[in-house]
Design a protein around this motif. Structure first.
Motif, PDB file in Angstrom:
ATOM      1  N   LEU A  42      12.327  12.228  -4.508  1.00 36.83           N
ATOM      2  CA  LEU A  42      11.920  13.606  -4.186  1.00 36.83           C
ATOM      3  C   LEU A  42      10.562  13.606  -3.495  1.00 36.83           C
ATOM      4  O   LEU A  42      10.332  14.378  -2.555  1.00 36.83           O
ATOM      5  N   GLN A  43       9.655  12.747  -3.970  1.00 42.72           N
ATOM      6  CA  GLN A  43       8.341  12.624  -3.339  1.00 42.72           C
ATOM      7  C   GLN A  43       8.496  12.137  -1.891  1.00 42.72           C
ATOM      8  O   GLN A  43       7.837  12.651  -0.983  1.00 42.72           O
ATOM      9  N   LEU A  44       9.387  11.173  -1.696  1.00 44.48           N
ATOM     10  CA  LEU A  44       9.621  10.644  -0.346  1.00 44.48           C
ATOM     11  C   LEU A  44      10.125  11.742   0.584  1.00 44.48           C
ATOM     12  O   LEU A  44       9.681  11.852   1.727  1.00 44.48           O
ATOM     13  N   VAL A  45      11.069  12.551   0.075  1.00 45.42           N
ATOM     14  CA  VAL A  45      11.636  13.597   0.925  1.00 45.42           C
ATOM     15  C   VAL A  45      10.562  14.629   1.257  1.00 45.42           C
ATOM     16  O   VAL A  45      10.486  15.147   2.379  1.00 45.42           O
ATOM     17  N   LYS A  46       9.698  14.909   0.269  1.00 44.09           N
ATOM     18  CA  LYS A  46       8.616  15.876   0.506  1.00 44.09           C
ATOM     19  C   LYS A  46       7.647  15.348   1.555  1.00 44.09           C
ATOM     20  O   LYS A  46       7.140  16.109   2.368  1.00 44.09           O
ATOM     21  N   LYS A  47       7.352  14.058   1.494  1.00 45.27           N
ATOM     22  CA  LYS A  47       6.392  13.452   2.418  1.00 45.27           C
ATOM     23  C   LYS A  47       7.121  12.587   3.431  1.00 45.27           C
ATOM     24  O   LYS A  47       6.873  11.382   3.537  1.00 45.27           O
TER      25      LYS A  47
ATOM     26  N   GLY B 248       0.824  -1.216   0.000  1.00 52.52           N
ATOM     27  CA  GLY B 248       0.000   0.000   0.000  1.00 52.52           C
ATOM     28  C   GLY B 248       0.854   1.261   0.000  1.00 52.52           C
ATOM     29  O   GLY B 248       0.557   2.222  -0.716  1.00 52.52           O
ATOM     30  N   LEU B 249       1.929   1.251   0.783  1.00 52.95           N
ATOM     31  CA  LEU B 249       2.812   2.427   0.835  1.00 52.95           C
ATOM     32  C   LEU B 249       3.575   2.578  -0.478  1.00 52.95           C
ATOM     33  O   LEU B 249       3.710   3.690  -0.999  1.00 52.95           O
ATOM     34  N   MET B 250       4.080   1.471  -1.013  1.00 56.77           N
ATOM     35  CA  MET B 250       4.844   1.540  -2.265  1.00 56.77           C
ATOM     36  C   MET B 250       3.978   2.053  -3.408  1.00 56.77           C
ATOM     37  O   MET B 250       4.450   2.769  -4.283  1.00 56.77           O
ATOM     38  N   ALA B 251       2.687   1.678  -3.392  1.00 59.77           N
ATOM     39  CA  ALA B 251       1.796   2.082  -4.482  1.00 59.77           C
ATOM     40  C   ALA B 251       1.562   3.586  -4.476  1.00 59.77           C
ATOM     41  O   ALA B 251       1.037   4.134  -5.442  1.00 59.77           O
ATOM     42  N   ARG B 252       1.932   4.278  -3.373  1.00 58.71           N
ATOM     43  CA  ARG B 252       1.754   5.733  -3.333  1.00 58.71           C
ATOM     44  C   ARG B 252       2.934   6.475  -3.948  1.00 58.71           C
ATOM     45  O   ARG B 252       2.899   7.707  -4.072  1.00 58.71           O
ATOM     46  N   LEU B 253       3.979   5.749  -4.346  1.00 51.93           N
ATOM     47  CA  LEU B 253       5.106   6.409  -5.014  1.00 51.93           C
ATOM     48  C   LEU B 253       4.722   6.762  -6.443  1.00 51.93           C
ATOM     49  O   LEU B 253       4.004   6.000  -7.092  1.00 51.93           O
ATOM     50  N   PRO B 254       5.210   7.907  -6.956  1.00 49.30           N
ATOM     51  CA  PRO B 254       4.907   8.233  -8.354  1.00 49.30           C
ATOM     52  C   PRO B 254       5.544   7.187  -9.263  1.00 49.30           C
ATOM     53  O   PRO B 254       6.656   6.751  -9.023  1.00 49.30           O
ATOM     54  N   GLY B 255       4.803   6.758 -10.263  1.00 50.32           N
ATOM     55  CA  GLY B 255       5.342   5.787 -11.221  1.00 50.32           C
ATOM     56  C   GLY B 255       5.026   4.350 -10.871  1.00 50.32           C
ATOM     57  O   GLY B 255       5.259   3.461 -11.668  1.00 50.32           O
ATOM     58  N   LEU B 256       4.522   4.099  -9.658  1.00 50.36           N
ATOM     59  CA  LEU B 256       4.162   2.735  -9.279  1.00 50.36           C
ATOM     60  C   LEU B 256       2.658   2.665  -9.021  1.00 50.36           C
ATOM     61  O   LEU B 256       2.135   3.427  -8.229  1.00 50.36           O
ATOM     62  N   GLY B 257       1.970   1.747  -9.671  1.00 47.47           N
ATOM     63  CA  GLY B 257       0.575   1.477  -9.366  1.00 47.47           C
ATOM     64  C   GLY B 257       0.482   0.260  -8.459  1.00 47.47           C
ATOM     65  O   GLY B 257       1.510  -0.258  -8.024  1.00 47.47           O
TER      66      GLY B 257
ATOM     67  N   ASP C 190      22.509   7.599  -2.826  1.00 48.68           N
ATOM     68  CA  ASP C 190      22.469   6.172  -2.469  1.00 48.68           C
ATOM     69  C   ASP C 190      21.042   5.649  -2.552  1.00 48.68           C
ATOM     70  O   ASP C 190      20.785   4.566  -3.080  1.00 48.68           O
ATOM     71  N   LEU C 191      20.102   6.428  -2.004  1.00 50.82           N
ATOM     72  CA  LEU C 191      18.708   5.986  -1.992  1.00 50.82           C
ATOM     73  C   LEU C 191      18.171   5.882  -3.426  1.00 50.82           C
ATOM     74  O   LEU C 191      17.479   4.918  -3.772  1.00 50.82           O
ATOM     75  N   ILE C 192      18.536   6.859  -4.279  1.00 56.81           N
ATOM     76  CA  ILE C 192      18.096   6.801  -5.679  1.00 56.81           C
ATOM     77  C   ILE C 192      18.649   5.552  -6.357  1.00 56.81           C
ATOM     78  O   ILE C 192      17.936   4.839  -7.069  1.00 56.81           O
ATOM     79  N   GLY C 193      19.917   5.251  -6.086  1.00 60.06           N
ATOM     80  CA  GLY C 193      20.539   4.075  -6.688  1.00 60.06           C
ATOM     81  C   GLY C 193      19.823   2.787  -6.295  1.00 60.06           C
ATOM     82  O   GLY C 193      19.609   1.898  -7.128  1.00 60.06           O
ATOM     83  N   LEU C 194      19.420   2.687  -5.020  1.00 59.08           N
ATOM     84  CA  LEU C 194      18.714   1.483  -4.560  1.00 59.08           C
ATOM     85  C   LEU C 194      17.310   1.424  -5.156  1.00 59.08           C
ATOM     86  O   LEU C 194      16.852   0.366  -5.603  1.00 59.08           O
ATOM     87  N   MET C 195      16.619   2.573  -5.168  1.00 60.14           N
ATOM     88  CA  MET C 195      15.254   2.594  -5.707  1.00 60.14           C
ATOM     89  C   MET C 195      15.246   2.210  -7.183  1.00 60.14           C
ATOM     90  O   MET C 195      14.314   1.565  -7.669  1.00 60.14           O
ATOM     91  N   ALA C 196      16.309   2.635  -7.918  1.00 65.53           N
ATOM     92  CA  ALA C 196      16.346   2.357  -9.359  1.00 65.53           C
ATOM     93  C   ALA C 196      16.499   0.866  -9.632  1.00 65.53           C
ATOM     94  O   ALA C 196      16.303   0.432 -10.766  1.00 65.53           O
TER      95      ALA C 196
ATOM     96  N   ARG D  74      12.382  10.839  -9.166  1.00 69.19           N
ATOM     97  CA  ARG D  74      11.085  11.444  -8.839  1.00 69.19           C
ATOM     98  C   ARG D  74      10.504  10.844  -7.566  1.00 69.19           C
ATOM     99  O   ARG D  74       9.955  11.553  -6.726  1.00 69.19           O
ATOM    100  N   ALA D  75      10.632   9.517  -7.432  1.00 64.37           N
ATOM    101  CA  ALA D  75      10.088   8.854  -6.245  1.00 64.37           C
ATOM    102  C   ALA D  75      10.798   9.344  -4.985  1.00 64.37           C
ATOM    103  O   ALA D  75      10.159   9.608  -3.961  1.00 64.37           O
TER     104      ALA D  75
END
Lengths: 197, 197
Positions: free
Chosen positions: B31-36, A13-22, B10-16, B28-29
């Motif tokens: 930046l969204q995480l840091v915002k929220k 549920g949390l991951m689905a709130r990331l942009p680019g992931l449904g 580092d976080l971007i590298g892992l997310m990718a 993008r994800a």
């Protein structure tokens, strides 16, 4: 129907709130995380906790850094008098990757939008005006998106800064772009801004 | 060029490295995480740490649960003698969402692939054979992808289980599917498997 364990459903549920992931790609991502617990899941958890502790917004420009003043605002070599105004931090990073701009930035945090009820106070526009009053600014370069909202924002900012040189990125054919693939608006803009060879 | 703070890089590298996210969407994800931070970043970090501690593979079927025997294998009502063989846990979840199958599962963890050098020992095929020897199995239902590798795997499994009824999901026109949008292979399969009304 047996549901996935609740911890895993919470994570999906949390991951689905990331942009680019449904929902579907969030499920796939979580399964991948569980498969790669040591290499991916635990390092990600720790990297997020770390960023949660260290990341903060620059009080001057809105860039993300690790202190109240970001590396760019703290670097005296970048006090060129030029401020490049961007919509968000991703655009700032894109400008930095191009490596061609040597001044400082101002991150608006969005664009004006009547539809989404976003006015100047919701953006970092008052802070831009106070920076112009406090710092020695020779030029404001607007690098805002070439959308209706982006251009509305550009014109609003230009109107709020009388007596300051305000410029905007050129519109035209992208490098490597073929005319056949360009939209009419881009071709019109490129023709109107044509240059003598 | 000033780079983003190293914690964030580092976080971007892992997310990718997550499926479905490339470098750009990972940026993008993040930046969204840091915002929220409060609503998304810290809860995600905690949810991942929790899943890292609790999630484990079922020793019987390979499903993901919170103990050595998953909820489905532990439920005596699901001892119907039918075992549905799927490629991965996402497929098991899809079957459970359909809510129509009442037996147990076996998660292979992939399909046979000469190209990727994946043989029966890399999958949970030996475990399937030992389950068939240990449990009372009336039918093995293969719900494998309708790809070359999926069908190769299906035929291999059928050959390894002599004397056991092995069936496979039907191929044909999806519910709600329009012929005009279907590929030739699906139309051929649907025509070959046509039924009397």
């Amino acid at each position: 129907m047996t549901r996935p364990p609740s911890d895993i459903e919470d994570l999906i549920g949390l991951m689905a709130r990331l942009p680019g992931l449904g929902p579907r790609s969030a499920r796939r991502a979580v399964l991948q995380l569980v498969k790669k617990r040591g290499q991916l899941l635990l390092p990600l958890s720790e990297a997020m906790a770390k960023v949660g502790q260290t990341a903060r917004e620059c009080l001057t420009c809105g860039n993300i850094g690790t202190s109240d003043t970001c590396d760019i605002c703290a670097d005296p070599r970048r006090a060129t008098g030029q401020i490049c105004v961007v919509e968000d931090v991703a655009d700032l990073w894109a400008m930095e990757r191009a490596g061609v701009f040597r001044g400082r930035y101002h991150v608006l945090g969005g664009t004006l939008s009547a539809l989404d009820d976003i006015g100047p106070e919701e953006l970092r526009i008052p802070r831009l005006k106070s920076r112009v009053a406090e710092e020695t600014v020779s030029e404001i370069i607007l690098a805002l998106p070439a959308t209706i909202d982006g251009q509305t924002t550009a014109h609003y900012i230009a109107g709020e800064l009388p007596g300051i040189t305000v410029t905007s990125l050129a519109q035209g054919v992208p490098v490597g772009g073929e005319l056949d693939y360009l939209d009419d608006g881009t071709i019109t803009a490129a023709l109107n801004a044509r240059k003598a060879l």
